[in-house]
Design a protein around this motif. Structure first.
Motif, PDB file in Angstrom:
ATOM      1  N   GLY A  21       0.813  -1.215   0.000  1.00  0.00           N
ATOM      2  CA  GLY A  21       0.000   0.000   0.000  1.00  0.00           C
ATOM      3  C   GLY A  21       0.841   1.256   0.000  1.00  0.00           C
ATOM      4  O   GLY A  21       0.565   2.218  -0.720  1.00  0.00           O
ATOM      5  N   SER A  22       1.909   1.262   0.814  1.00  0.00           N
ATOM      6  CA  SER A  22       2.793   2.429   0.883  1.00  0.00           C
ATOM      7  C   SER A  22       3.456   2.680  -0.466  1.00  0.00           C
ATOM      8  O   SER A  22       3.589   3.823  -0.912  1.00  0.00           O
ATOM      9  CB  SER A  22       3.858   2.205   1.960  1.00  0.00           C
ATOM     10  N   ALA A  23       3.874   1.607  -1.133  1.00  0.00           N
ATOM     11  CA  ALA A  23       4.526   1.769  -2.432  1.00  0.00           C
ATOM     12  C   ALA A  23       3.569   2.345  -3.470  1.00  0.00           C
ATOM     13  O   ALA A  23       3.940   3.211  -4.273  1.00  0.00           O
ATOM     14  CB  ALA A  23       5.055   0.409  -2.904  1.00  0.00           C
ATOM     15  N   LEU A  24       2.322   1.869  -3.443  1.00  0.00           N
ATOM     16  CA  LEU A  24       1.350   2.356  -4.409  1.00  0.00           C
ATOM     17  C   LEU A  24       0.988   3.821  -4.164  1.00  0.00           C
ATOM     18  O   LEU A  24       0.866   4.615  -5.097  1.00  0.00           O
ATOM     19  CB  LEU A  24       0.087   1.487  -4.356  1.00  0.00           C
ATOM     20  N   VAL A  25       0.809   4.162  -2.882  1.00  0.00           N
ATOM     21  CA  VAL A  25       0.475   5.555  -2.553  1.00  0.00           C
ATOM     22  C   VAL A  25       1.617   6.480  -2.924  1.00  0.00           C
ATOM     23  O   VAL A  25       1.423   7.593  -3.413  1.00  0.00           O
ATOM     24  CB  VAL A  25       0.127   5.667  -1.055  1.00  0.00           C
ATOM     25  N   ALA A  26       2.843   6.033  -2.693  1.00  0.00           N
ATOM     26  CA  ALA A  26       4.007   6.876  -2.984  1.00  0.00           C
ATOM     27  C   ALA A  26       4.115   7.176  -4.477  1.00  0.00           C
ATOM     28  O   ALA A  26       4.612   8.231  -4.882  1.00  0.00           O
ATOM     29  CB  ALA A  26       5.286   6.187  -2.493  1.00  0.00           C
ATOM     30  N   ARG A  27       3.613   6.280  -5.312  1.00  0.00           N
ATOM     31  CA  ARG A  27       3.684   6.496  -6.755  1.00  0.00           C
ATOM     32  C   ARG A  27       2.559   7.403  -7.252  1.00  0.00           C
ATOM     33  O   ARG A  27       2.549   7.797  -8.421  1.00  0.00           O
ATOM     34  CB  ARG A  27       3.620   5.141  -7.479  1.00  0.00           C
ATOM     35  N   ARG A  28       1.579   7.717  -6.388  1.00  0.00           N
ATOM     36  CA  ARG A  28       0.484   8.634  -6.710  1.00  0.00           C
ATOM     37  C   ARG A  28      -0.257   8.206  -7.984  1.00  0.00           C
ATOM     38  O   ARG A  28      -0.475   9.000  -8.901  1.00  0.00           O
ATOM     39  CB  ARG A  28       1.015  10.064  -6.865  1.00  0.00           C
ATOM     40  N   LEU A  29      -0.612   6.934  -8.017  1.00  0.00           N
ATOM     41  CA  LEU A  29      -1.358   6.413  -9.161  1.00  0.00           C
ATOM     42  C   LEU A  29      -2.844   6.696  -8.986  1.00  0.00           C
ATOM     43  O   LEU A  29      -3.316   6.920  -7.874  1.00  0.00           O
ATOM     44  CB  LEU A  29      -1.134   4.901  -9.275  1.00  0.00           C
ATOM     45  N   PRO A  30      -3.610   6.692 -10.086  1.00  0.00           N
ATOM     46  CA  PRO A  30      -5.070   6.836  -9.973  1.00  0.00           C
ATOM     47  C   PRO A  30      -5.640   5.709  -9.117  1.00  0.00           C
ATOM     48  O   PRO A  30      -5.084   4.617  -9.046  1.00  0.00           O
ATOM     49  CB  PRO A  30      -5.544   6.729 -11.432  1.00  0.00           C
ATOM     50  N   MET A  31      -6.819   5.985  -8.506  1.00  0.00           N
ATOM     51  CA  MET A  31      -7.409   5.031  -7.579  1.00  0.00           C
ATOM     52  C   MET A  31      -7.697   3.692  -8.252  1.00  0.00           C
ATOM     53  O   MET A  31      -7.494   2.629  -7.656  1.00  0.00           O
ATOM     54  CB  MET A  31      -8.704   5.600  -7.005  1.00  0.00           C
ATOM     55  N   ASN A  32      -8.177   3.722  -9.506  1.00  0.00           N
ATOM     56  CA  ASN A  32      -8.463   2.473 -10.208  1.00  0.00           C
ATOM     57  C   ASN A  32      -7.192   1.633 -10.378  1.00  0.00           C
ATOM     58  O   ASN A  32      -7.199   0.411 -10.208  1.00  0.00           O
ATOM     59  CB  ASN A  32      -9.081   2.750 -11.579  1.00  0.00           C
ATOM     60  N   ALA A  33      -6.113   2.294 -10.725  1.00  0.00           N
ATOM     61  CA  ALA A  33      -4.845   1.584 -10.897  1.00  0.00           C
ATOM     62  C   ALA A  33      -4.348   1.029  -9.569  1.00  0.00           C
ATOM     63  O   ALA A  33      -3.802  -0.077  -9.497  1.00  0.00           O
ATOM     64  CB  ALA A  33      -3.799   2.514 -11.504  1.00  0.00           C
ATOM     65  N   VAL A  34      -4.541   1.806  -8.492  1.00  0.00           N
ATOM     66  CA  VAL A  34      -4.131   1.353  -7.157  1.00  0.00           C
ATOM     67  C   VAL A  34      -4.896   0.094  -6.774  1.00  0.00           C
ATOM     68  O   VAL A  34      -4.324  -0.882  -6.259  1.00  0.00           O
ATOM     69  CB  VAL A  34      -4.356   2.461  -6.117  1.00  0.00           C
ATOM     70  N   LEU A  35      -6.211   0.077  -7.033  1.00  0.00           N
ATOM     71  CA  LEU A  35      -7.030  -1.086  -6.687  1.00  0.00           C
ATOM     72  C   LEU A  35      -6.599  -2.310  -7.487  1.00  0.00           C
ATOM     73  O   LEU A  35      -6.510  -3.417  -6.952  1.00  0.00           O
ATOM     74  CB  LEU A  35      -8.504  -0.789  -6.932  1.00  0.00           C
ATOM     75  N   ARG A  36      -6.323  -2.103  -8.784  1.00  0.00           N
ATOM     76  CA  ARG A  36      -5.895  -3.228  -9.608  1.00  0.00           C
ATOM     77  C   ARG A  36      -4.562  -3.796  -9.122  1.00  0.00           C
ATOM     78  O   ARG A  36      -4.368  -5.002  -9.035  1.00  0.00           O
ATOM     79  CB  ARG A  36      -5.777  -2.797 -11.072  1.00  0.00           C
ATOM     80  N   MET A  37      -3.618  -2.893  -8.804  1.00  0.00           N
ATOM     81  CA  MET A  37      -2.322  -3.342  -8.311  1.00  0.00           C
ATOM     82  C   MET A  37      -2.457  -4.054  -6.968  1.00  0.00           C
ATOM     83  O   MET A  37      -1.799  -5.070  -6.702  1.00  0.00           O
ATOM     84  CB  MET A  37      -1.373  -2.149  -8.175  1.00  0.00           C
ATOM     85  N   ALA A  38      -3.343  -3.525  -6.101  1.00  0.00           N
ATOM     86  CA  ALA A  38      -3.549  -4.151  -4.789  1.00  0.00           C
ATOM     87  C   ALA A  38      -4.102  -5.561  -4.939  1.00  0.00           C
ATOM     88  O   ALA A  38      -3.646  -6.507  -4.280  1.00  0.00           O
ATOM     89  CB  ALA A  38      -4.491  -3.295  -3.944  1.00  0.00           C
ATOM     90  N   LEU A  39      -5.089  -5.723  -5.841  1.00  0.00           N
ATOM     91  CA  LEU A  39      -5.660  -7.049  -6.073  1.00  0.00           C
ATOM     92  C   LEU A  39      -4.618  -8.009  -6.641  1.00  0.00           C
ATOM     93  O   LEU A  39      -4.581  -9.197  -6.303  1.00  0.00           O
ATOM     94  CB  LEU A  39      -6.861  -6.945  -7.017  1.00  0.00           C
ATOM     95  N   LEU A  40      -3.757  -7.486  -7.520  1.00  0.00           N
ATOM     96  CA  LEU A  40      -2.706  -8.319  -8.091  1.00  0.00           C
ATOM     97  C   LEU A  40      -1.750  -8.820  -7.020  1.00  0.00           C
ATOM     98  O   LEU A  40      -1.403 -10.008  -6.974  1.00  0.00           O
ATOM     99  CB  LEU A  40      -1.947  -7.520  -9.159  1.00  0.00           C
ATOM    100  N   TRP A  41      -1.336  -7.910  -6.125  1.00  0.00           N
ATOM    101  CA  TRP A  41      -0.407  -8.307  -5.064  1.00  0.00           C
ATOM    102  C   TRP A  41      -1.065  -9.267  -4.080  1.00  0.00           C
ATOM    103  O   TRP A  41      -0.420 -10.200  -3.588  1.00  0.00           O
ATOM    104  CB  TRP A  41       0.116  -7.069  -4.329  1.00  0.00           C
ATOM    105  N   ILE A  42      -2.338  -9.045  -3.798  1.00  0.00           N
ATOM    106  CA  ILE A  42      -3.055  -9.966  -2.908  1.00  0.00           C
ATOM    107  C   ILE A  42      -3.089 -11.367  -3.519  1.00  0.00           C
ATOM    108  O   ILE A  42      -2.896 -12.370  -2.841  1.00  0.00           O
ATOM    109  CB  ILE A  42      -4.485  -9.451  -2.625  1.00  0.00           C
ATOM    110  N   GLY A  43      -3.321 -11.434  -4.831  1.00  0.00           N
ATOM    111  CA  GLY A  43      -3.326 -12.729  -5.508  1.00  0.00           C
ATOM    112  C   GLY A  43      -1.977 -13.412  -5.452  1.00  0.00           C
ATOM    113  O   GLY A  43      -1.876 -14.630  -5.258  1.00  0.00           O
ATOM    114  N   ILE A  44      -0.908 -12.605  -5.631  1.00  0.00           N
ATOM    115  CA  ILE A  44       0.444 -13.166  -5.582  1.00  0.00           C
ATOM    116  C   ILE A  44       0.746 -13.741  -4.197  1.00  0.00           C
ATOM    117  O   ILE A  44       1.263 -14.864  -4.073  1.00  0.00           O
ATOM    118  CB  ILE A  44       1.486 -12.093  -5.966  1.00  0.00           C
TER     119      ILE A  44
END
Length: 203
Positions: A21-44
Motif C-alpha cells: 500500500g505504501s509503495a502504491l500511494v508513494a507512486r500517486r497512481l489513480p485510484m483504479n490503478a491502485v485497486l488493480r495493483m492491490a488485487l494483483l499483489w493480494i493474488g500473488i
C-alpha cells in the motif's frame, strides 16, 4: 498451527499489505490503478501462501537431520512364508518387525550393522529386564554418537517363528524408543539376507 504461528502469520500479512500500500500511494497512481495493483499483489501473496502450505504439509520443508524412529505401529509389514520370516522394506529404507521380549510386545529394527541387540530403556523396563547397574556403564559408538549402555540378558525374544533364549543385550536411554536386533541374534539363524526388497530370516 499454534497460536504463536497464527499471530506471526497475521503480522506477516499485515506487514505485506502495508508495504504494498505504501509503495502504491508513494507512486500517486489513480485510484483504479491502485485497486488493480492491490488485487494483483493480494493474488500473488495468496498463491505463495498456498504453495508453501502445500510444501509444508507434504514434508518438503521439514529438516532431514533427525532420524525417524521408524514407521508408526501398524505400518510394519512382515509375513511367515515357508517357515521363514519375510519383512518388507519400510518407507524409511529399514526393516522393522513386531515381536516380544519375555512376552512383552516390542518393535524392532533389524540391523546387520549392529554387533549386539540393543533396547530402549522404556522397553527393557516394561519387559522387566535386570540391568547390570553394579558395574560401570559401557560406552558404545552409534550412528548418533557415543552412548553409555548397561548389559542385560533377555530370557526370550521372539519375532514371528524366530525365538532366541538367553540373548545378551545392551540398554540405554540414548537409544530413544528404538530397539535393534543385531548380529548376536542374526548369527543364530540358519540364514538371513535381503531378497527382492524383503529381509528374509530363516530360523
Amino acid at each position: 498451527m499454534t497460536a504463536t504461528d497464527q499471530a506471526m502469520s497475521s503480522l506477516w500479512y499485515v506487514g505485506a499489505i502495508v508495504l504494498v500500500g505504501s509503495a502504491l500511494v508513494a507512486r500517486r497512481l489513480p485510484m483504479n490503478a491502485v485497486l488493480r495493483m492491490a488485487l494483483l499483489w493480494i493474488g500473488i501473496f495468496a498463491l505463495l501462501w498456498a504453495v508453501f502450505s502445500s510444501a509444508e504439509q507434504a514434508g518438503w520443508l521439514k529438516g532431514q537431520g533427525v532420524r525417524s524412529p521408524g514407521p508408526p505401529p501398524g505400518e510394519t509389514q512382515a509375513a511367515v512364508a515357508g517357515g521363514a520370516l519375510r519383512i518388507a522394506v519400510s518407507m524409511d529404507g529399514h526393516y522393522w518387525a513386531e515381536g516380544t521380549i519375555n512376552g512383552t510386545p516390542a518393535r524392532f529394527l533389524i540391523d546387520s550393522g549392529a554387533s549386539v541387540t540393543a533396547l530402549s530403556d522404556r522397553t527393557a523396563r516394561a519387559a522387566g529386564l535386570n540391568m547390570d547397574s553394579a558395574g560401570p556403564p559401557l560406552v558404545m559408538t552409534t550412528a548418533n554418537g557415543k552412548v553409555e549402555v548397561q548389559r542385560t540378558s533377555i530370557g526370550t525374544l521372539q519375532v514371528g517363528p524366530i525365538r532366541a533364549s538367553d540373548l545378551e543385550a545392551v540398554v540405554s536411554p540414548g537409544f530413544g524408543d528404538v530397539n535393534v536386533i543385531g548380529m548376536n541374534l542374526l548369527s543364530r539363524l540358519k540364514s538371513w539376507g535381503v531378497r527382492d526388497g524383503h529381509m528374509v530370516l530363516t530360523p
